[in-house]
Design a protein around this motif. Sequence first.
Motif, PDB file in Angstrom:
ATOM      1  N   GLN A   3     -24.986 -16.305   2.628  1.00 28.56           N
ATOM      2  CA  GLN A   3     -24.441 -15.196   1.845  1.00 28.56           C
ATOM      3  C   GLN A   3     -23.865 -14.120   2.767  1.00 28.56           C
ATOM      4  OE1 GLN A   3     -26.878 -13.577  -1.218  1.00 28.56           O
ATOM      5  NE2 GLN A   3     -26.667 -15.404  -2.489  1.00 28.56           N
ATOM      6  N   LEU A   4     -24.488 -13.926   3.920  1.00 30.59           N
ATOM      7  CA  LEU A   4     -23.975 -12.943   4.871  1.00 30.59           C
ATOM      8  C   LEU A   4     -22.596 -13.362   5.386  1.00 30.59           C
ATOM      9  CD1 LEU A   4     -24.326 -10.353   6.481  1.00 30.59           C
ATOM     10  CD2 LEU A   4     -25.589 -11.670   8.208  1.00 30.59           C
ATOM     11  N   ALA A  10     -15.349 -12.254   2.909  1.00 31.19           N
ATOM     12  CA  ALA A  10     -14.714 -11.502   1.824  1.00 31.19           C
ATOM     13  C   ALA A  10     -14.251 -10.126   2.298  1.00 31.19           C
ATOM     14  CB  ALA A  10     -15.678 -11.362   0.643  1.00 31.19           C
ATOM     15  N   MET A  11     -15.093  -9.442   3.057  1.00 32.96           N
ATOM     16  CA  MET A  11     -14.727  -8.114   3.575  1.00 32.96           C
ATOM     17  C   MET A  11     -13.557  -8.216   4.554  1.00 32.96           C
ATOM     18  SD  MET A  11     -16.611  -6.100   1.916  1.00 32.96           S
ATOM     19  CE  MET A  11     -16.404  -4.562   2.784  1.00 32.96           C
ATOM     20  N   SER A  17      -5.777  -8.027   4.119  1.00 30.85           N
ATOM     21  CA  SER A  17      -4.756  -7.794   3.107  1.00 30.85           C
ATOM     22  C   SER A  17      -4.301  -6.334   3.113  1.00 30.85           C
ATOM     23  CB  SER A  17      -5.302  -8.182   1.735  1.00 30.85           C
ATOM     24  OG  SER A  17      -4.340  -7.951   0.741  1.00 30.85           O
ATOM     25  N   ARG A  18      -5.261  -5.415   3.103  1.00 28.63           N
ATOM     26  CA  ARG A  18      -4.930  -3.978   3.111  1.00 28.63           C
ATOM     27  C   ARG A  18      -4.175  -3.586   4.375  1.00 28.63           C
ATOM     28  NH1 ARG A  18     -10.040  -3.159   1.222  1.00 28.63           N
ATOM     29  NH2 ARG A  18     -10.790  -2.619   3.283  1.00 28.63           N
ATOM     30  N   SER A  19      -4.653  -4.059   5.520  1.00 29.71           N
ATOM     31  CA  SER A  19      -4.046  -3.690   6.804  1.00 29.71           C
ATOM     32  C   SER A  19      -2.631  -4.251   6.935  1.00 29.71           C
ATOM     33  CB  SER A  19      -4.911  -4.184   7.966  1.00 29.71           C
ATOM     34  OG  SER A  19      -6.186  -3.597   7.911  1.00 29.71           O
ATOM     35  N   TRP A  20      -2.445  -5.491   6.524  1.00 28.38           N
ATOM     36  CA  TRP A  20      -1.129  -6.123   6.591  1.00 28.38           C
ATOM     37  C   TRP A  20      -0.135  -5.334   5.742  1.00 28.38           C
ATOM     38  CZ3 TRP A  20      -0.673 -12.090   6.888  1.00 28.38           C
ATOM     39  CH2 TRP A  20       0.667 -12.480   6.992  1.00 28.38           C
ATOM     40  N   ARG A  21      -0.550  -5.030   4.520  1.00 27.03           N
ATOM     41  CA  ARG A  21       0.336  -4.293   3.615  1.00 27.03           C
ATOM     42  C   ARG A  21       0.619  -2.897   4.136  1.00 27.03           C
ATOM     43  NH1 ARG A  21      -0.399  -5.432  -2.764  1.00 27.03           N
ATOM     44  NH2 ARG A  21       1.781  -5.183  -3.188  1.00 27.03           N
ATOM     45  N   ALA A  22      -0.397  -2.243   4.689  1.00 28.69           N
ATOM     46  CA  ALA A  22      -0.210  -0.890   5.231  1.00 28.69           C
ATOM     47  C   ALA A  22       0.772  -0.911   6.400  1.00 28.69           C
ATOM     48  CB  ALA A  22      -1.551  -0.298   5.663  1.00 28.69           C
ATOM     49  N   GLU A  23       0.669  -1.920   7.264  1.00 28.31           N
ATOM     50  CA  GLU A  23       1.589  -2.018   8.399  1.00 28.31           C
ATOM     51  C   GLU A  23       3.010  -2.290   7.926  1.00 28.31           C
ATOM     52  OE1 GLU A  23       3.273  -2.034  12.189  1.00 28.31           O
ATOM     53  OE2 GLU A  23       1.474  -1.093  11.369  1.00 28.31           O
ATOM     54  N   LEU A  24       3.152  -3.163   6.956  1.00 28.56           N
ATOM     55  CA  LEU A  24       4.485  -3.434   6.422  1.00 28.56           C
ATOM     56  C   LEU A  24       5.049  -2.178   5.761  1.00 28.56           C
ATOM     57  CD1 LEU A  24       6.771  -5.407   5.986  1.00 28.56           C
ATOM     58  CD2 LEU A  24       5.584  -6.257   3.949  1.00 28.56           C
TER      59      LEU A  24
END
Length: 153
Positions: A3-4, A10-11, A17-24
């Motif tokens: 589970q860890l 997941a994290m 996803s967030r970082s890729w979009r923010a950089e773009l």
Amino acid sequence: MSQLDQHRFAMQLALLSRSWRAELDRRLSDLGLSQARWLVLLHLARFQEIPTQRELARSVGIEGPTLARLLDGLEAQGLVSRQAVPEDRRAKRVILNAPALPLIERIERISTELREELFSGIDPEELRRCQQVHKQILANLERPKPRKRAPLS
């Protein structure tokens, strides 16, 4: 997988996803478009035939009223126009206007450059395996969920 490990995966996926979009988004900031607006333009450009607002909303993954507000802004910028569908008075088709085309080409070029940077040094076989894992996770998400039954009295 523990589970860890699942939690860490997941994290990491969410952060990626967030970082890729923010950089773009950072690289596209001088275009004068919000992330939501350039995303709508990209989706619109990929349709083979002129889509309705409903089809475009489904493609982008947003609700109709949210798309309508984004289209209002894109229309004000002269990048898109909406056209009534004769056979359905409630439906509108969304058309890319000529000024949007160079913007879309620039978005695509910048996006491709970023992808090439991000995938640099990654073994193609590892990437294929990663895609298989993501595909299975998506399939698990799309699988019908069992209904919860009320407890019997």
